[in-house]
Design an enzyme around this catalytic site. Structure first.
Site, short mmCIF file in Angstrom:
data_model
loop_
_atom_site.label_atom_id
_atom_site.label_comp_id
_atom_site.label_asym_id
_atom_site.label_seq_id
_atom_site.Cartn_x
_atom_site.Cartn_y
_atom_site.Cartn_z
N ARG A 149 -4.79 -13.53 -0.88
CA ARG A 149 -3.40 -13.61 -0.44
C ARG A 149 -3.25 -14.37 0.88
O ARG A 149 -2.14 -14.73 1.26
CB ARG A 149 -2.81 -12.20 -0.30
CG ARG A 149 -2.57 -11.51 -1.64
CD ARG A 149 -2.22 -10.04 -1.45
NE ARG A 149 -1.08 -9.86 -0.56
CZ ARG A 149 -0.77 -8.72 0.05
NH1 ARG A 149 -1.55 -7.65 -0.12
NH2 ARG A 149 0.29 -8.64 0.81
N GLU B 264 -6.32 9.08 -6.13
CA GLU B 264 -5.53 7.84 -6.10
C GLU B 264 -4.13 8.12 -6.63
O GLU B 264 -3.91 8.98 -7.47
CB GLU B 264 -6.21 6.76 -6.94
CG GLU B 264 -7.58 6.35 -6.42
CD GLU B 264 -7.53 5.79 -5.01
OE1 GLU B 264 -6.52 5.17 -4.64
OE2 GLU B 264 -8.51 6.00 -4.26
#
Length: 454
Positions: A20, A159
């Site tokens: 990114r 998670e």
């Protein structure tokens, strides 16, 4: 349980691709506060005086390792290839820790804001627990992994995608930073599987695996601002703003005066003493020390230099690497100093370049002076003695020496040494031709007019 005085190994994960960032430069090497991001992580961990530093590289490994040779020459580097998750990354340090008897702490090369105080708190918690995780309470828990606690015991890390509604309601989130006995950590990592959607080995499995073996796990909290990771250019820009804001606040608290703090930019290793004054729009590059009572005036740029007590630099001055500015010396507007020592009380006040030189105590260097230090192949030094006076627009062609209390006349080009107390004059004799200026101007006008007709 183990006491906090046990030896510590830092494991810094710096293998990610950072796609990114849209950059050819590996993410850990992007600059933050004029230093690579990973240097901030190493500096925070370094405050704990670790016995061993291990950095896990991967994407752009050669570049990262080359940079680490300068940032932290003591670092041992290991490569993660292929990159199969955080647990797999830490496991690459197993061989480097084979003979190590102590704790290991896992940090991240793209998370630059963890403080030494927070990391030390983790070490203290290690005295009562086998595995310590670092958590935080974000303003928006979002999709962070949740730390499931029972009293002061960590039960597991879940998670977000795997969490129940009750677990998603938990606001205590996982930063990923971990501390445990090194041998215990490597033993547990060998049991981590990649039975998940991403097919990766997760460090977050460690607490639950440890608990299954009868070990104790806990998590301590830090401020959310410490947990910020950098994964994009936008996040890097926000991190730079956060870093600068923190450094300004720290220095003001330490007794530094800044008239317009938001306009001053610091590097990771900038050191400024109490009662120093920093005027607006000053930029500090790497490796700058400004001692107590010095003044850095507006629009100046400093890097690789040392400014002593009582010195005044600027406005519009540039100090380059190797500049040593003595007590009460003055470096004025549009003056550049490089690899030069300006002794106590010396003055270089206007429009001058002093490079590869020594300027003696109380010497005065006039406006427009240049030390001509480069012959196209090599650099040469200029030495100016104590109490010397260098006239304006003097060209000092190095190597050359001007003795104590000597003088050079304005407009001189000095190519030979000037003895102590001597005056050197080296300029062509002025010749004046009455009326010639008007004749010359009329002639030039006639030539111009003829060309216009053509």
């Amino acid at each position: 349980m183990q006491a906090t005085h046990r030896p510590l190994a830092l494991i810094v994960l710096a293998a990610g691709a950072g796609t990114r960032m849209n950059s050819d430069l590996p993410k850990p090497l992007h600059p933050l506060g004029n230093a690579p991001i990973v240097a901030h992580t190493i500096a925070a961990g370094g405050a704990l005086e670790p016995a061993r530093l291990i950095v896990v590289t991967g994407h752009g490994a050669e570049q990262v390792e080359q940079a680490l040779a300068e940032i932290a020459p003591e670092a041992v580097t290991v490569r993660q290839s292929p990159q199969l998750g955080t647990g797999h990354a830490v496991l690459q340090a197993a061989e480097a820790l084979a003979d190590f008897d102590g704790d290991a702490m896992v940090l991240y090369g793209d998370s630059p804001f963890f403080t030494p105080e927070t990391l030390q708190a983790m070490r203290i918690a290690r005295s009562a627990h086998d595995v310590v995780m670092l958590g935080f309470h974000p303003a928006d828990p979002g999709r962070y992994g949740r730390l499931v606690m029972q009293d002061d015991k960590l039960q597991r890390i879940v998670e977000y995608k795997d969490a129940t509604e009750a677990e998603r309601a938990i606001t205590f989130c996982n930063s990923g930073v971990l501390c445990a006995d090194a041998a215990t950590l490597m033993g547990l990592l060998s049991k981590v599987t990649n039975d998940n959607a991403a097919g990766e080995y997760y460090l977050t499995d460690i607490p639950e695996l440890g608990i299954a073996e009868g070990l104790s796990a806990t998590a301590i909290a830090c401020d959310e601002a410490e947990t910020i990771g950098i994964n994009s250019r936008a996040e890097l820009a926000r991190a730079e703003a956060q870093f600068q804001s923190q450094r300004r606040a720290e220095l003001i608290e330490a007794g530094v005066t800044m008239q317009a703090p938001d306009t001053v930019h610091f590097a990771l290793d900038t050191h400024i003493g109490r009662d120093a004054v920093i005027e607006p729009y000053v930029v500090f590059g790497p490796d700058v020390t400004v001692e107590s009572g010095a003044q850095i005036r507006a629009f100046s740029h400093l890097e690789g230099c040392h400014v002593s007590s009582g010195a005044v630099v600027g406005p519009y001055a540039r100090l380059r690497p190797g500049a040593e500015i003595g007590n009460d010396a003055k470096i004025g507007n549009f003056v550049e100093v490089k690899a030069a020592e300006i002794a106590e009380g010396a003055k270089v006040n206007h429009l001058s370049y002093i490079g590869d030189a020594t300027v003696g105590a109380r010497a005065n260097v006039g406006a427009g002076t240049v030390t001509c230090n480069y012959d196209g192949v090599m650099k040469h030094r200029t030495e100016i003695g104590a109490d010397a006076f260098i006239g304006s627009d003097t060209m000092l062609v190095a190597p050359v020496k001007v003795g104590d209390r000597a003088m050079t006349a304005s407009g001189s080009t000095i190519t030979e040494d000037v003895p102590e107390a001597a005056l050197a004059i080296s300029r062509a004799k002025q010749v004046t031709k009455p009326g010639l200026a008007v004749k010359l101007r009329d002639r030039l006008k006639a030539i111009k007019a003829a060309k216009t007709k053509d």
